[in-house]
Motif scaffolding. Sequence first.
Motif, PDB file in Angstrom:
ATOM      1  N   HIS A 143      -6.410   5.893  -6.357  1.00 30.29           N
ATOM      2  CA  HIS A 143      -5.254   5.018  -6.146  1.00 30.29           C
ATOM      3  C   HIS A 143      -5.369   4.302  -4.803  1.00 30.29           C
ATOM      4  CE1 HIS A 143      -1.972   6.942  -8.969  1.00 30.29           C
ATOM      5  NE2 HIS A 143      -3.069   6.575  -9.626  1.00 30.29           N
ATOM      6  N   PHE A 144      -5.673   5.078  -3.770  1.00 25.01           N
ATOM      7  CA  PHE A 144      -5.770   4.519  -2.416  1.00 25.01           C
ATOM      8  C   PHE A 144      -6.874   3.457  -2.369  1.00 25.01           C
ATOM      9  CE2 PHE A 144      -4.849   6.238   2.129  1.00 25.01           C
ATOM     10  CZ  PHE A 144      -4.562   4.950   2.552  1.00 25.01           C
ATOM     11  N   ALA A 145      -7.975   3.722  -3.050  1.00 22.50           N
ATOM     12  CA  ALA A 145      -9.068   2.749  -3.090  1.00 22.50           C
ATOM     13  C   ALA A 145      -8.639   1.452  -3.763  1.00 22.50           C
ATOM     14  CB  ALA A 145     -10.273   3.345  -3.817  1.00 22.50           C
ATOM     15  N   ALA A 146      -7.815   1.566  -4.794  1.00 19.71           N
ATOM     16  CA  ALA A 146      -7.316   0.364  -5.479  1.00 19.71           C
ATOM     17  C   ALA A 146      -6.469  -0.479  -4.530  1.00 19.71           C
ATOM     18  CB  ALA A 146      -6.501   0.759  -6.708  1.00 19.71           C
ATOM     19  N   ILE A 147      -5.674   0.178  -3.685  1.00 15.49           N
ATOM     20  CA  ILE A 147      -4.849  -0.544  -2.709  1.00 15.49           C
ATOM     21  C   ILE A 147      -5.737  -1.238  -1.676  1.00 15.49           C
ATOM     22  CG2 ILE A 147      -3.171  -0.268  -0.840  1.00 15.49           C
ATOM     23  CD1 ILE A 147      -1.987   2.090  -2.414  1.00 15.49           C
ATOM     24  N   ILE A 148      -6.679  -0.488  -1.112  1.00 20.71           N
ATOM     25  CA  ILE A 148      -7.536  -1.022  -0.048  1.00 20.71           C
ATOM     26  C   ILE A 148      -8.305  -2.250  -0.522  1.00 20.71           C
ATOM     27  CG2 ILE A 148      -9.577  -0.548   1.373  1.00 20.71           C
ATOM     28  CD1 ILE A 148      -8.637   2.408   1.442  1.00 20.71           C
ATOM     29  N   THR A 149      -8.872  -2.164  -1.713  1.00 19.11           N
ATOM     30  CA  THR A 149      -9.752  -3.237  -2.197  1.00 19.11           C
ATOM     31  C   THR A 149      -8.992  -4.423  -2.765  1.00 19.11           C
ATOM     32  OG1 THR A 149      -9.988  -2.093  -4.334  1.00 19.11           O
ATOM     33  CG2 THR A 149     -11.666  -1.662  -2.652  1.00 19.11           C
TER      34      THR A 149
END
Length: 294
Positions: free
Chosen positions: A215-221
């Motif tokens: 989830h966090f990776a989806a936000i960052i990218t």
Amino acid sequence: MPAAAVNSLEIHYETFGSPSDPAILLIMGLGTQMIYWHTEFCQQLADNGYFVIRYDNRDVGKSSYLKDQPVPDLTKLLMSVTLGGKPEAPYSLQDMAVDALGLLDHLGVGRAHLVGMSMGGMIAQTIAFTYPDRVNSLTSIMSSTGDFTLPQAKPEAMATLTQSIPATREDYIRVTKSIWRVLSGPVAEFEEDRYAELAGEAFDRGLNAAGFVRHFAAIITDGDRTSRLAGITTPTLVVHGTLDPLIPYEHGVATSRAIESSSLVTIEGMGHTLPAQYWPEIQRAILSLIRTVS
């Protein structure tokens, strides 16, 4: 609890009210189960004549875990984005937006009022600027434009995102209460018993540390959505607390400025939680917006 087959996944959901009423889709945030849209909050909205839907995002709660997908290195992702790179995540906010639309399709809902909290607000924003024909109104709560130049989280709030998941139910409840206490900010009355009960229920429903990271990776990218938000013409409400330690108030101001059709409701003293003491003000604002377009 029912599940919808969406994008080769199972998305678990719960509804309140009559399917014949206008739909409100509640979208939860980073690594957080749908139960944190408190049952009473959902029922109160439904009692006003709405079909309220809450659900577990992919990779959380009782929805499908994407165990075949890698667990990203968030430090490397952040560094790449900071240096102007365009790294990829296992899946995107756009993919999660399509999950939400698939759930609406499963329920026979053509258009809905979207209410998203934190990452859920980002998903709701994404639906609004990508699929405007599916959205009657947009409410973005304690969320952001994704602009990395905006004020950052307080260190103690950021630290809550990196805590490991305890193995026992008792320890999980204890640690989770401490996390929500930090996120609630310095003024809001902390509902310790409520969060202890929710933590126990979350533990029993199932935990997925890898899903939190994805989830966090989806936000960052996803990057800065400011230019995309400018294309939203859907009637929009932005709600943000003045003492949010995780996504500071300035993010709400920036979100409202980016969306010309929006109004900003400032909740004095609210942090990055949704305490019952603020429900009446937030619900009044949401219902006022909805009734202007229903």
